[in-house]
Design a protein around this motif. Sequence first.
Motif, PDB file in Angstrom:
ATOM      1  N   VAL A   1       0.611  -1.080   0.493  1.00 44.25           N
ATOM      2  CA  VAL A   1      -0.301   0.147   0.173  1.00 44.25           C
ATOM      3  C   VAL A   1       0.759   1.067   0.179  1.00 44.25           C
ATOM      4  CG1 VAL A   1      -1.978   1.058   1.523  1.00 44.25           C
ATOM      5  CG2 VAL A   1      -1.652  -1.267   0.753  1.00 44.25           C
ATOM      6  N   LEU A   2       1.942   1.064  -0.082  1.00 41.80           N
ATOM      7  CA  LEU A   2       3.001   2.478   0.960  1.00 41.80           C
ATOM      8  C   LEU A   2       3.113   3.101  -0.649  1.00 41.80           C
ATOM      9  CD1 LEU A   2       5.884   1.081   3.582  1.00 41.80           C
ATOM     10  CD2 LEU A   2       3.755   2.528   3.360  1.00 41.80           C
ATOM     11  N   PRO A   3       3.198   2.110  -1.999  1.00 36.81           N
ATOM     12  CA  PRO A   3       3.939   3.516  -3.279  1.00 36.81           C
ATOM     13  C   PRO A   3       2.515   4.115  -3.166  1.00 36.81           C
ATOM     14  CG  PRO A   3       4.572   1.125  -2.955  1.00 36.81           C
ATOM     15  CD  PRO A   3       3.364   1.339  -1.535  1.00 36.81           C
ATOM     16  N   VAL A   4       1.284   3.918  -3.122  1.00 36.93           N
ATOM     17  CA  VAL A   4      -0.095   4.219  -3.866  1.00 36.93           C
ATOM     18  C   VAL A   4      -0.023   5.598  -2.463  1.00 36.93           C
ATOM     19  CG1 VAL A   4      -2.224   3.678  -3.671  1.00 36.93           C
ATOM     20  CG2 VAL A   4      -0.669   2.140  -4.428  1.00 36.93           C
ATOM     21  N   LEU A   5       0.300   5.813  -1.284  1.00 39.59           N
ATOM     22  CA  LEU A   5       0.178   5.987  -0.404  1.00 39.59           C
ATOM     23  C   LEU A   5       0.775   7.453  -0.259  1.00 39.59           C
ATOM     24  CD1 LEU A   5      -1.967   7.034   2.326  1.00 39.59           C
ATOM     25  CD2 LEU A   5      -0.066   5.697   3.817  1.00 39.59           C
ATOM     26  N   ARG A   6       1.474   7.134  -0.792  1.00 39.29           N
ATOM     27  CA  ARG A   6       2.943   8.277  -1.205  1.00 39.29           C
ATOM     28  C   ARG A   6       2.653   9.019  -2.202  1.00 39.29           C
ATOM     29  NH1 ARG A   6       6.968   4.408  -0.188  1.00 39.29           N
ATOM     30  NH2 ARG A   6       8.394   4.526   1.617  1.00 39.29           N
ATOM     31  N   ALA A   7       1.845   8.162  -3.472  1.00 37.45           N
ATOM     32  CA  ALA A   7       1.170   8.881  -4.400  1.00 37.45           C
ATOM     33  C   ALA A   7       0.329   9.820  -4.137  1.00 37.45           C
ATOM     34  CB  ALA A   7       0.620   8.539  -5.611  1.00 37.45           C
ATOM     35  N   ALA A   8      -0.635   9.597  -3.195  1.00 38.29           N
ATOM     36  CA  ALA A   8      -1.964  10.411  -2.424  1.00 38.29           C
ATOM     37  C   ALA A   8      -1.776  10.976  -2.018  1.00 38.29           C
ATOM     38  CB  ALA A   8      -2.445   9.169  -1.539  1.00 38.29           C
TER      39      ALA A   8
ATOM     40  N   GLU B   1     -11.390   9.395   5.209  1.00 37.62           N
ATOM     41  CA  GLU B   1      -9.619  10.179   5.821  1.00 37.62           C
ATOM     42  C   GLU B   1      -8.961  10.315   4.326  1.00 37.62           C
ATOM     43  OE1 GLU B   1      -7.431  12.308   7.637  1.00 37.62           O
ATOM     44  OE2 GLU B   1      -9.053  11.558   8.607  1.00 37.62           O
ATOM     45  N   ALA B   2      -9.457   8.978   3.141  1.00 42.80           N
ATOM     46  CA  ALA B   2      -8.492   9.440   2.194  1.00 42.80           C
ATOM     47  C   ALA B   2      -9.066   8.959   1.290  1.00 42.80           C
ATOM     48  CB  ALA B   2      -7.607   8.889   2.577  1.00 42.80           C
ATOM     49  N   LEU B   3      -9.573   9.009  -0.190  1.00 42.97           N
ATOM     50  CA  LEU B   3     -10.357   7.975  -0.858  1.00 42.97           C
ATOM     51  C   LEU B   3      -8.821   8.359  -2.009  1.00 42.97           C
ATOM     52  CD1 LEU B   3     -11.836   5.815  -2.341  1.00 42.97           C
ATOM     53  CD2 LEU B   3     -13.520   7.995  -3.205  1.00 42.97           C
ATOM     54  N   TYR B   4      -8.561   6.897  -3.286  1.00 46.24           N
ATOM     55  CA  TYR B   4      -7.236   7.818  -3.713  1.00 46.24           C
ATOM     56  C   TYR B   4      -7.273   6.686  -4.406  1.00 46.24           C
ATOM     57  CZ  TYR B   4      -3.139   9.253  -5.723  1.00 46.24           C
ATOM     58  OH  TYR B   4      -2.004   9.952  -7.462  1.00 46.24           O
ATOM     59  N   VAL B   5      -7.210   7.262  -6.483  1.00 45.02           N
ATOM     60  CA  VAL B   5      -6.845   6.242  -7.257  1.00 45.02           C
ATOM     61  C   VAL B   5      -5.909   6.520  -7.953  1.00 45.02           C
ATOM     62  CG1 VAL B   5      -8.012   4.908  -9.725  1.00 45.02           C
ATOM     63  CG2 VAL B   5      -9.256   5.185  -7.339  1.00 45.02           C
ATOM     64  N   ASP B   6      -4.916   6.061  -9.067  1.00 45.57           N
ATOM     65  CA  ASP B   6      -3.255   6.359  -8.755  1.00 45.57           C
ATOM     66  C   ASP B   6      -3.703   6.623 -10.736  1.00 45.57           C
ATOM     67  OD1 ASP B   6      -4.389   4.315 -10.553  1.00 45.57           O
ATOM     68  OD2 ASP B   6      -2.107   3.224 -10.276  1.00 45.57           O
TER      69      ASP B   6
ATOM     70  N   GLY C   1     -13.291   4.058  -8.330  1.00 48.86           N
ATOM     71  CA  GLY C   1     -13.437   5.073  -7.132  1.00 48.86           C
ATOM     72  C   GLY C   1     -14.670   4.029  -7.168  1.00 48.86           C
ATOM     73  N   ARG C   2     -15.659   3.806  -7.820  1.00 49.01           N
ATOM     74  CA  ARG C   2     -17.619   3.140  -7.601  1.00 49.01           C
ATOM     75  C   ARG C   2     -17.353   1.831  -6.377  1.00 49.01           C
ATOM     76  NH1 ARG C   2     -20.722   5.204 -10.498  1.00 49.01           N
ATOM     77  NH2 ARG C   2     -22.589   3.689  -9.543  1.00 49.01           N
ATOM     78  N   ALA C   3     -16.278   0.705  -7.343  1.00 53.19           N
ATOM     79  CA  ALA C   3     -15.810  -0.346  -6.592  1.00 53.19           C
ATOM     80  C   ALA C   3     -15.306   0.182  -5.166  1.00 53.19           C
ATOM     81  CB  ALA C   3     -14.805  -0.970  -7.151  1.00 53.19           C
ATOM     82  N   LEU C   4     -13.883   1.617  -4.892  1.00 54.42           N
ATOM     83  CA  LEU C   4     -14.163   1.726  -3.674  1.00 54.42           C
ATOM     84  C   LEU C   4     -15.359   1.897  -2.600  1.00 54.42           C
ATOM     85  CD1 LEU C   4     -10.873   3.242  -4.513  1.00 54.42           C
ATOM     86  CD2 LEU C   4     -10.979   1.279  -2.752  1.00 54.42           C
TER      87      LEU C   4
END
Length: 235
Positions: A14-21, A86-91, A100-103
């Motif tokens: 998850v860390l790479p996606v979290l950094r991008a967010a 708290e956060a919703l992010y898609v690369d 996004g809809r699936a999340l």
Amino acid sequence: MTARVAHAEDLEAVLPVLRAARADSPLGVQLINPDSGALNELLRAWFGMENSSLIIAEVDETIVGLALVQQIDVNLFSDIAYMHIEALYVDNEHRRRGVGRALMHQIAVVAARCAGERVVTMPLTGARSEQRFLSGLGFIPAGSRRIAETAALLRRLEQPAGGRDKRVRGIDELIARRRRSRGLPETPPRGLSLVDLADRAERTDRADQDGASSSMQVNREVQTRRPDSSATAIS
């Protein structure tokens, strides 16, 4: 593409996606350092918190989106329990593909299981596409954020609120206005306090007003006085 609640073994991926967010957040360096070395520890600490959930979206077993949500129970400022995103992010490469809809669907399922009557979010990026996405799902605006540096806030709070400072500014403006009206330089002479100058200006104004009033009274008496009979012209 699938979306599910993450497990402890998913945190490293998850860390790479979290950094991008974090890099995409409008709060920027005011609150966020995308390359924080403590990010791994912070994520694990957040994951272990009560009422917190991490939801991830995967494409070919690669995490391409995430959502950090917390269950908020009834409290002094909320009469209902709700789910806070708290956060919703898609690369970037996987946007507009239903991730996004699936999340959001998984978030709604988690909220329903926790008896959350509302789902509340603060848009992470503030982009128009994100706003349109949320509006399309029925989200409406509710509140906003403001930010101030602690040191700057303390300096402001240490200054008197209105009071003398406000009065001095008002007196200063009054003096400058009176001096301009009389064709005098705006810089007041030395040796006099602002209060003395303000009193002098007020006395001058009263004198001007009294003089104007006396002049008007004399003119009125002259205008209303009956003409002298001896001065009447006979044709």
